[in-house]
Design an enzyme around this catalytic site. Structure first.
Site, PDB file in Angstrom:
ATOM      1  N   LYS B  44       0.737  -1.306  -0.201  1.00  0.00           N
ATOM      2  CA  LYS B  44      -0.341   0.365  -0.091  1.00  0.00           C
ATOM      3  C   LYS B  44       0.928   1.153  -0.031  1.00  0.00           C
ATOM      4  O   LYS B  44       1.986   1.139   0.686  1.00  0.00           O
ATOM      5  CB  LYS B  44      -1.028  -0.345   1.530  1.00  0.00           C
ATOM      6  CG  LYS B  44      -1.750  -1.051   1.211  1.00  0.00           C
ATOM      7  CD  LYS B  44      -2.914  -0.986   0.266  1.00  0.00           C
ATOM      8  CE  LYS B  44      -4.030  -2.619   0.283  1.00  0.00           C
ATOM      9  NZ  LYS B  44      -3.145  -3.265  -0.290  1.00  0.00           N
ATOM     10  N   CYS B  45       0.429   2.149  -0.657  1.00  0.00           N
ATOM     11  CA  CYS B  45       1.168   3.741  -0.564  1.00  0.00           C
ATOM     12  C   CYS B  45       1.410   3.740   0.966  1.00  0.00           C
ATOM     13  O   CYS B  45       0.631   3.897   1.600  1.00  0.00           O
ATOM     14  CB  CYS B  45      -0.035   4.650  -0.892  1.00  0.00           C
ATOM     15  SG  CYS B  45       1.048   6.330  -0.827  1.00  0.00           S
ATOM     16  N   PRO B  46       2.524   4.579   0.922  1.00  0.00           N
ATOM     17  CA  PRO B  46       3.780   4.713   0.024  1.00  0.00           C
ATOM     18  C   PRO B  46       5.035   3.707  -0.458  1.00  0.00           C
ATOM     19  O   PRO B  46       5.600   4.120  -0.700  1.00  0.00           O
ATOM     20  CB  PRO B  46       4.256   6.073   0.893  1.00  0.00           C
ATOM     21  CG  PRO B  46       4.274   5.651   2.101  1.00  0.00           C
ATOM     22  CD  PRO B  46       3.144   4.460   2.420  1.00  0.00           C
ATOM     23  N   MET B  47       4.540   2.738   0.114  1.00  0.00           N
ATOM     24  CA  MET B  47       5.706   1.687   0.027  1.00  0.00           C
ATOM     25  C   MET B  47       6.252   1.363  -1.015  1.00  0.00           C
ATOM     26  O   MET B  47       7.112   0.910  -1.422  1.00  0.00           O
ATOM     27  CB  MET B  47       5.283  -0.044   0.771  1.00  0.00           C
ATOM     28  CG  MET B  47       4.817   0.103   2.301  1.00  0.00           C
ATOM     29  SD  MET B  47       5.965   1.929   3.242  1.00  0.00           S
ATOM     30  CE  MET B  47       7.654   0.454   4.373  1.00  0.00           C
TER      31      MET B  47
END
Lengths: 169, 109
Positions: B44-47
């Site tokens: 998931k953002c920001p990964m």
């Protein structure tokens, strides 16, 4: 059909400096702080976070009572210490809210605060603690995580924030 | 995929020379061989952006990484990311909700 085309050009390039004043010690707001900081740093921006007041809870390493006066000791007990102990700004329900939030994050495989802090460290985000709030609460540098570069004052922040995107969270 | 079809129909109406050029271009596009592949599906953002950044640092300039992502934010995140870092998206496509980005590492600092 429109959904299938991916726009790859025409994106503006943001400024190269990003500064955050992390004032609140709430779990939900900590997500905003650490997400933006680590993303900006991974985009090659120069990022620094100034932790002040309740925000100091995010970068506390341990609880220390030695060297604090009576009221400071009380504060030390009442304030969350470290990312794991943060409360939600809404629907905290005496700790049930953050617990459920952590369950949800695990279920949706979202990054945790620890993941984001790790990412922020690795991408070179600079951490600073505010000198006045530290002295009011009796917090010394050895109580803060090792990544905190320095305890600094307002003038340092203002100088650092020149020509930067600045957020107050 | 619709983009590809459009390109083909254009070829029919153009001169031979142009047609050859376009065919050559399509040939090149087909030949993109990534030096590294990263499956960011499920992240998931920001990964996705953060992990790709880390990998890009280990690549040599000009090397290509293929990123697979299914976070809805990634669609705009990667182009925005590259606009800032100077890396180049040489090809991107979307299939069944999975985004594919071919990112070429910048040659200048």
């Amino acid at each position: 059909m429109e959904n299938n085309t991916i726009q790859t050009e025409g994106f503006p390039t943001p400024k190269n400096k990003f500064r955050i004043i992390c004032f609140s010690g709430d779990m939900d707001k900590a997500f905003a702080v650490l997400t933006l900081a680590s993303t900006a740093a991974s985009m090659g921006m120069d990022v620094a976070i100034f932790f002040t007041f309740w925000g100091l809870s995010l970068i506390k390493k341990n609880r220390k009572l030695k060297g604090k006066n009576f009221i400071q000791k009380m504060m030390e007990f009442m304030m969350p210490s470290g990312l794991d102990s943060l409360k939600l700004s809404k629907m905290n329900f005496a700790g049930l809210g953050p617990f459920l939030m952590k369950v949800l994050m695990k279920k949706t495989k979202s990054p945790t605060l620890q993941d984001l802090l790790e990412a922020a460290k690795e991408t070179g985000v600079k951490f600073y603690a505010c000198s006045t709030s530290c002295s009011i609460l009796g917090i010394t540098k050895d109580e803060l995580i090792d990544e905190v570069q320095d305890i600094v004052g307002a003038a340092t922040f203002l100088a650092e924030a020149k020509d930067a995107i600045t957020l107050f969270i | 995929m619709t983009k590809f079809e459009k390109g083909e129909s254009n070829i029919m109406s153009e001169s031979k020379e142009n047609r050859e050029k376009k065919e050559e271009k399509i040939e090149i596009e087909k030949e993109i061989r990534p030096d590294f592949e990263f499956d960011a599906r499920g992240l998931k953002c920001p990964m996705p952006v953060i992990k790709v950044r880390k990998i890009l640092e280990t690549l040599k300039p000009g090397e290509i990484i293929l990123v697979l992502a299914d976070d809805p934010g990634a669609k705009r995140d990667f182009p925005a990311f590259c606009a800032q870092t100077g890396d180049e998206i040489i090809k991107s496509e979307e299939e069944n909700g999975v985004l594919k980005f071919y990112i070429k590492k910048r040659t200048t600092n």
